[in-house]
Design an enzyme around this catalytic site. Structure first.
Site, PDB file in Angstrom:
ATOM      1  N   TYR A 117     -15.516 -50.371 -20.070  1.00  0.00           N
ATOM      2  CA  TYR A 117     -16.063 -51.068 -18.903  1.00  0.00           C
ATOM      3  C   TYR A 117     -15.546 -50.285 -17.705  1.00  0.00           C
ATOM      4  CZ  TYR A 117     -17.265 -55.492 -16.415  1.00  0.00           C
ATOM      5  OH  TYR A 117     -17.809 -56.466 -15.613  1.00  0.00           O
TER       6      TYR A 117
ATOM      7  N   HIS B 276     -19.965 -50.862 -11.414  1.00  0.00           N
ATOM      8  CA  HIS B 276     -20.572 -51.851 -12.313  1.00  0.00           C
ATOM      9  C   HIS B 276     -19.698 -53.100 -12.406  1.00  0.00           C
ATOM     10  CE1 HIS B 276     -22.613 -53.649 -15.719  1.00  0.00           C
ATOM     11  NE2 HIS B 276     -21.489 -53.635 -16.411  1.00  0.00           N
TER      12      HIS B 276
ATOM     13  N   ARG C  37     -18.437 -64.140 -10.613  1.00  0.00           N
ATOM     14  CA  ARG C  37     -17.188 -64.781 -10.213  1.00  0.00           C
ATOM     15  C   ARG C  37     -17.080 -64.878  -8.705  1.00  0.00           C
ATOM     16  NH1 ARG C  37     -15.726 -61.848 -14.819  1.00  0.00           N
ATOM     17  NH2 ARG C  37     -15.325 -60.050 -13.518  1.00  0.00           N
TER      18      ARG C  37
ATOM     19  N   GLU D 201     -28.123 -51.111 -20.966  1.00  0.00           N
ATOM     20  CA  GLU D 201     -26.948 -50.608 -20.258  1.00  0.00           C
ATOM     21  C   GLU D 201     -26.950 -49.089 -20.390  1.00  0.00           C
ATOM     22  OE1 GLU D 201     -23.406 -52.712 -21.586  1.00  0.00           O
ATOM     23  OE2 GLU D 201     -23.830 -54.329 -20.162  1.00  0.00           O
TER      24      GLU D 201
ATOM     25  N   GLU E 225     -25.327 -45.816 -20.556  1.00  0.00           N
ATOM     26  CA  GLU E 225     -23.962 -45.379 -20.867  1.00  0.00           C
ATOM     27  C   GLU E 225     -23.990 -43.997 -21.514  1.00  0.00           C
ATOM     28  OE1 GLU E 225     -21.482 -48.189 -22.936  1.00  0.00           O
ATOM     29  OE2 GLU E 225     -22.537 -49.934 -22.123  1.00  0.00           O
TER      30      GLU E 225
ATOM     31  N   GLN F 233     -24.827 -63.684 -23.676  1.00  0.00           N
ATOM     32  CA  GLN F 233     -23.521 -63.177 -23.241  1.00  0.00           C
ATOM     33  C   GLN F 233     -22.821 -64.150 -22.286  1.00  0.00           C
ATOM     34  OE1 GLN F 233     -23.819 -59.345 -21.302  1.00  0.00           O
ATOM     35  NE2 GLN F 233     -21.619 -59.170 -20.963  1.00  0.00           N
TER      36      GLN F 233
ATOM     37  N   TYR G  69     -19.132 -65.605 -23.637  1.00  0.00           N
ATOM     38  CA  TYR G  69     -18.108 -64.580 -23.436  1.00  0.00           C
ATOM     39  C   TYR G  69     -16.707 -65.094 -23.080  1.00  0.00           C
ATOM     40  CZ  TYR G  69     -17.811 -64.326 -18.296  1.00  0.00           C
ATOM     41  OH  TYR G  69     -17.560 -64.581 -16.978  1.00  0.00           O
TER      42      TYR G  69
ATOM     43  N   THR H 145     -21.374 -49.489 -18.852  1.00  0.00           N
ATOM     44  CA  THR H 145     -22.494 -49.229 -17.940  1.00  0.00           C
ATOM     45  C   THR H 145     -22.045 -48.344 -16.785  1.00  0.00           C
ATOM     46  OG1 THR H 145     -23.287 -51.425 -18.468  1.00  0.00           O
ATOM     47  CG2 THR H 145     -24.252 -50.364 -16.527  1.00  0.00           C
TER      48      THR H 145
END
Ligand code: MN
Length: 444
Positions: free
Chosen positions: A156, A161, A170, A227, A229, A268, A272, A378
């Site tokens: 991550y 991202h 959040r 995503e 990557e 997700q 999660y 990502t």
């Protein structure tokens, strides 16, 4: 602070090819096959993959231009005598694991040798009618998953991202969790659902709970995402209890691939907390078929964009923070055939390097095995056009992508495909990955 291409090729290529042998000044190798200047698969690249054809079962190939070089046939023709092989059938293996495990004395020598054979010069191969034995047009081959992946870990590592997602889910004022700048955050994924480019998959079903609902419902995902990557393949086994030093970590990386970590955002977001990604992630991830070696990428090394701030613990502190200047882009192709490039980003935007990911992953004694796959997470960049997921591009579905003919997308619909491409380019030298593509089919 750039890298001198001449020095890099001297170090990685020319001692073997051009300098030690004939003491001539640096020259760019010139391929004996015609290769378009915009091809990802120049004579500088020579990535490894597993191909099959009507005639041949899956086995090792090297890509050059629009051809796959059939390594075993090249070997049978007597061109690979100086390549150390532990056993005769090595090049007939249906995965690259035995070749990687044989070590750089084998795969590096092999790649250097192929570069020499297909470059203009005293040791160039003669292309006569026999060349059909070892040069197969890409249109005639099927590509397979190049490695048998043991364990798969997804990081991550893009601050852009992580901050975008943190702000959405959040606190916009404080989007990163307190650990984020101290730990290369990651999770253990599942290798069983990693597929090669071109493999389509069914939309996953599972539990979803919209914010307004009291209880979850069972449903096909309504928030299918991609995503963007990259991923790398581990080249050496390590012992349980040992760890890889942050400055030596590159010696444990064989090469890189493009990676699309398809994600079901609604599954997700409900599942999660507290243990992280699970069924929203493990139904499918796609990799590009050709593994571009770190040797081929070395000339495109650049210092990492981001400063480490605050300072990290000593085991994560690199003497030099290198990354690779790899241009990445994702295109969405709708079922109706409308296309739009939805992201242009770059490997160099990551905050945590591959070295730091490997050092952190093993600092507790976790062993690595040849063929393990570690993905970047990502890769988003600093601008609105460099975001690596639809979640960020559409602001969680609030701000749809509009296609020229008026089609709109918040998330992926059945029949939509994503194609991710990537390449490095410098001084007229191009080394690329081709693409990783896949299509979302209706749920079963
Ligand atoms: Mn991911």
């Amino acid at each position: 602070m750039g890298i001198d291409l001449k020095t890099e090729y001297k170090e990685y290529h020319t001692p073997y090819l051009w300098l030690e042998n004939n003491h001539t000044p640096f020259m760019k190798p010139e391929c004996i096959l015609p290769i378009p200047s915009d091809s990802d698969f120049s004579i500088f690249n020579l990535p490894f993959g597993i191909f099959s054809s009507q005639k041949w079962s899956p086995r090792i190939g090297i890509r050059l231009g629009d051809f796959v070089i059939h390594i075993e046939e090249l070997n049978r023709a007597g061109h690979l005598k100086d390549v150390e092989m532990k056993n005769d059938g090595l090049f007939l293996s249906p995965t690259l694991n035995p070749l990687i495990e044989a070590g750089p004395g084998c795969w590096r020598t092999l790649r250097n040798r192929v570069q020499l054979l297909f470059s203009v010069g005293s040791e160039q191969i003669t292309l006569n009618e026999n060349a059909e034995r070892f040069l197969i047009p890409v249109s005639e081959v099927t590509m397979h998953l190049p490695v048998q992946i043991g364990d798969y870990t997804d990081f991550y590592s893009s601050e852009y991202h992580a901050a975008n997602v943190g702000a959405m889910f959040r606190d916009p004022q404080n989007p990163l969790l307190p650990n984020w700048k101290h730990i290369p955050v990651g999770y253990h994924g599942r290798s069983s659902s990693i597929v090669v480019s071109g493999t389509n998959f069914h939309r996953p079903k599972g539990q979803i709970k919209p914010p307004t609902a009291e209880i979850p419902a069972f449903s096909p995902s309504k928030q299918m995402d991609m995503e963007l990557e990259t991923a790398f393949v581990v080249s050496r086994n390590t012992q349980m209890g040992s760890s890889i030093g942050v400055d030596e970590a590159e010696d444990y990386i064989f090469g890189m691939m493009l990676f699309n970590d398809w994600s079901a955002r609604d599954l997700q977001s409900w599942e999660y907390v507290p243990l992280g990604p699970f069924l929203g992630k493990n139904f499918c991830s796609s990799v590009s078929p050709w593994i571009v070696t770190m040797d081929a990428l070395k000339p495109f090394r650049v210092p990492m964009d981001a400063e480490m701030n605050p300072e990290v613990l000593p085991y994560l502190k690199q003497k030099q923070r290198w990354t690779y200047d790899i241009h990445l882009e994702a295109e969405l192709i709708t079922q109706k055939g409308d296309k739009k490039v939805i992201s242009k980003t770059n490997q160099k935007y990551l905050y945590w390097s591959m070295n730091q990911q490997l050092a952190h992953h093993t600092i507790n004694g976790c062993p690595m095995r040849v063929g393990d796959l570690l993905a970047s997470g990502t890769i988003s960049g600093p601008t609105e056009d460099s975001l690596g997921s639809l979640l960020e591009i559409t602001k969680r579905g609030q701000n749809p992508i509009v296609f020229p003919n008026g089609e709109k997308r918040n998330f992926l619909e059945d029949g939509d495909s994503i194609s991710i491409k990537g390449f490095s380019e410098k001084e007229g030298i191009r080394v690329g990955f081709g693409e990783v593509t896949g299509m979302v089919l209706s749920s079963l």
